[in-house]
Design a protein around this motif. Structure first.
Motif, PDB file in Angstrom:
ATOM      1  N   ALA A 122       0.828  -1.206   0.000  1.00 28.71           N
ATOM      2  CA  ALA A 122       0.000   0.000   0.000  1.00 28.71           C
ATOM      3  C   ALA A 122       0.860   1.252   0.000  1.00 28.71           C
ATOM      4  O   ALA A 122       0.531   2.256  -0.644  1.00 28.71           O
ATOM      5  CB  ALA A 122      -0.934  -0.003   1.207  1.00 28.71           C
ATOM      6  N   ALA A 123       1.979   1.197   0.720  1.00 25.85           N
ATOM      7  CA  ALA A 123       2.894   2.342   0.736  1.00 25.85           C
ATOM      8  C   ALA A 123       3.501   2.581  -0.638  1.00 25.85           C
ATOM      9  O   ALA A 123       3.699   3.726  -1.055  1.00 25.85           O
ATOM     10  CB  ALA A 123       3.993   2.112   1.772  1.00 25.85           C
ATOM     11  N   GLY A 124       3.802   1.504  -1.363  1.00 24.67           N
ATOM     12  CA  GLY A 124       4.333   1.649  -2.716  1.00 24.67           C
ATOM     13  C   GLY A 124       3.333   2.294  -3.646  1.00 24.67           C
ATOM     14  O   GLY A 124       3.679   3.160  -4.457  1.00 24.67           O
ATOM     15  N   LYS A 125       2.077   1.878  -3.534  1.00 21.53           N
ATOM     16  CA  LYS A 125       1.019   2.481  -4.349  1.00 21.53           C
ATOM     17  C   LYS A 125       0.851   3.955  -4.003  1.00 21.53           C
ATOM     18  O   LYS A 125       0.738   4.812  -4.887  1.00 21.53           O
ATOM     19  CB  LYS A 125      -0.288   1.728  -4.123  1.00 21.53           C
ATOM     20  N   SER A 126       0.840   4.253  -2.703  1.00 16.81           N
ATOM     21  CA  SER A 126       0.673   5.635  -2.257  1.00 16.81           C
ATOM     22  C   SER A 126       1.838   6.511  -2.717  1.00 16.81           C
ATOM     23  O   SER A 126       1.644   7.662  -3.112  1.00 16.81           O
ATOM     24  CB  SER A 126       0.555   5.670  -0.734  1.00 16.81           C
ATOM     25  N   ALA A 127       3.051   5.957  -2.674  1.00 16.74           N
ATOM     26  CA  ALA A 127       4.230   6.721  -3.096  1.00 16.74           C
ATOM     27  C   ALA A 127       4.156   7.062  -4.578  1.00 16.74           C
ATOM     28  O   ALA A 127       4.535   8.166  -4.995  1.00 16.74           O
ATOM     29  CB  ALA A 127       5.497   5.931  -2.800  1.00 16.74           C
ATOM     30  N   LYS A 128       3.659   6.116  -5.389  1.00 12.79           N
ATOM     31  CA  LYS A 128       3.538   6.374  -6.829  1.00 12.79           C
ATOM     32  C   LYS A 128       2.475   7.436  -7.094  1.00 12.79           C
ATOM     33  O   LYS A 128       2.592   8.236  -8.030  1.00 12.79           O
ATOM     34  CB  LYS A 128       3.179   5.078  -7.545  1.00 12.79           C
ATOM     35  N   GLU A 129       1.445   7.457  -6.251  1.00 13.84           N
ATOM     36  CA  GLU A 129       0.344   8.407  -6.437  1.00 13.84           C
ATOM     37  C   GLU A 129       0.619   9.757  -5.784  1.00 13.84           C
ATOM     38  O   GLU A 129      -0.171  10.689  -5.941  1.00 13.84           O
ATOM     39  CB  GLU A 129      -0.943   7.810  -5.854  1.00 13.84           C
ATOM     40  N   TRP A 130       1.705   9.870  -5.044  1.00 10.60           N
ATOM     41  CA  TRP A 130       2.027  11.110  -4.339  1.00 10.60           C
ATOM     42  C   TRP A 130       2.058  12.330  -5.259  1.00 10.60           C
ATOM     43  O   TRP A 130       1.418  13.354  -4.953  1.00 10.60           O
ATOM     44  CB  TRP A 130       3.350  10.942  -3.592  1.00 10.60           C
TER      45      TRP A 130
END
Length: 302
Positions: A104-112
């Motif tokens: 989830a953190a990886g997805k959030s980082a890409k969407e940042w």
């Protein structure tokens, strides 16, 4: 699981792998309307947004245009997301939930970047751009006059007339934009950005053969539709020219998202709280480019 330096390192490597996989597999549309600027310091100054010289006939001495009449600065800010892993969860091999959090953190980082960029749209009716006016405004100073890139019409595909009064009026306004010397900027709107509530209307305008009442649709194929889930106002809609070298909005990256850890078994957090920490850190900002490449409507008028 026995806790030692090697075991903690293996956990970190596994979580980082999941983070990177999710980051790579996550799609984001922010680059369609924002240009990425790599920052090398705490802030970046966009004085060059004031104007860009156009070629003109050379008679006598060269005419030097005064750059930097306006000042526009984007200050980089820190962003983070941190997860604490309980020591007992490691001992008891209860790590499945942390694997999910790492993904989830990886997805959030890409969407940042998208989170920053898309927040600029509703904020554009209030927040100032390089000329000291709100990005979407009725009186941007151009030469000795004032120009509007803001409307109030609700986006409509009910009839040809309704589409012309909303979407068509925005296209016409943008294509008429000129520089300080009266030369056409050759703006060509090609991206219609809407909230989920306006998706059907936007797709009818840009993709259907006919409007809702059966009128022939002369706007079919004139723009791509981008539906942004982040937009909360169901009435606001936006039109952009993204054909230019410079995009309408700016994403300024100082430090790309990075997966870091605090895994020293002798750290204070381990001693006092019995937990290890894994975090995602990033630094950057987002802001407004040329208002001439954008049009925003509040959608408050039928």
């Amino acid at each position: 699981m026995t806790i030692n330096g090697g075991a903690i390192k293996n956990i970190y490597v596994g979580l980082k792998t999941l983070f990177q996989k999710a980051f790579k597999e996550t799609n984001s549309d922010w680059e369609k309307l924002a240009m990425k600027v790599t920052s090398t310091t705490s802030e970046e100054h966009y004085w060059w947004l004031d104007r860009f010289p156009k070629l003109k006939k050379w008679i006598g001495e060269k005419v030097v245009k005064a750059l930097g009449a306006f000042k526009y600065t984007l200050v980089n800010e820190d962003y983070e997301a941190t997860v604490a892993i309980k020591r007992n969860h490691i001992k008891d091999n209860q790590l499945a939930g942390y694997n999910i959090q790492a993904s989830a953190a990886g997805k959030s980082a890409k969407e940042w970047p998208a989170d920053l960029v898309f927040a600029l749209l509703p904020g554009g009716f209030i927040n100032e751009c390089y000329d000291g006016q709100p990005f979407f405004d009725t009186d941007h100073p151009v030469g000795k006059s004032f120009v509007s890139n803001k409307g109030k019409k609700a986006l409509s595909a009910a009839t040809a007339a309704a589409a012309k009064a909303s979407y068509g009026a925005a296209r016409t306004a943008m294509r008429k934009f000129k520089d300080d010397e009266g030369a056409a900027l050759k703006i060509k709107p090609n991206l219609l950005v809407v909230p989920p509530a306006l998706e059907d209307v936007a797709r009818t305008i840009c993709e259907a053969e006919k409007f809702e009442n059966g009128d022939r649709n002369i706007y079919k194929g004139t723009a791509e539709v981008l539906v942004v889930d982040d937009l909360d106002d169901d009435a606001q809609w936006f039109l952009f020219d993204t054909n230019q070298i410079i995009k309408p909005l700016i994403f300024q990256e100082r430090e790309a998202p990075e997966f870091v850890n605090q895994t020293n078994i002798d750290s204070d957090d381990v001693f006092n709280k019995a937990e290890y920490k894994f975090s995602v850190e990033a630094r950057g900002a987002a802001g407004y480019g040329f208002w001439q490449m954008a049009y925003g409507s509040t959608g408050e008028e039928a």
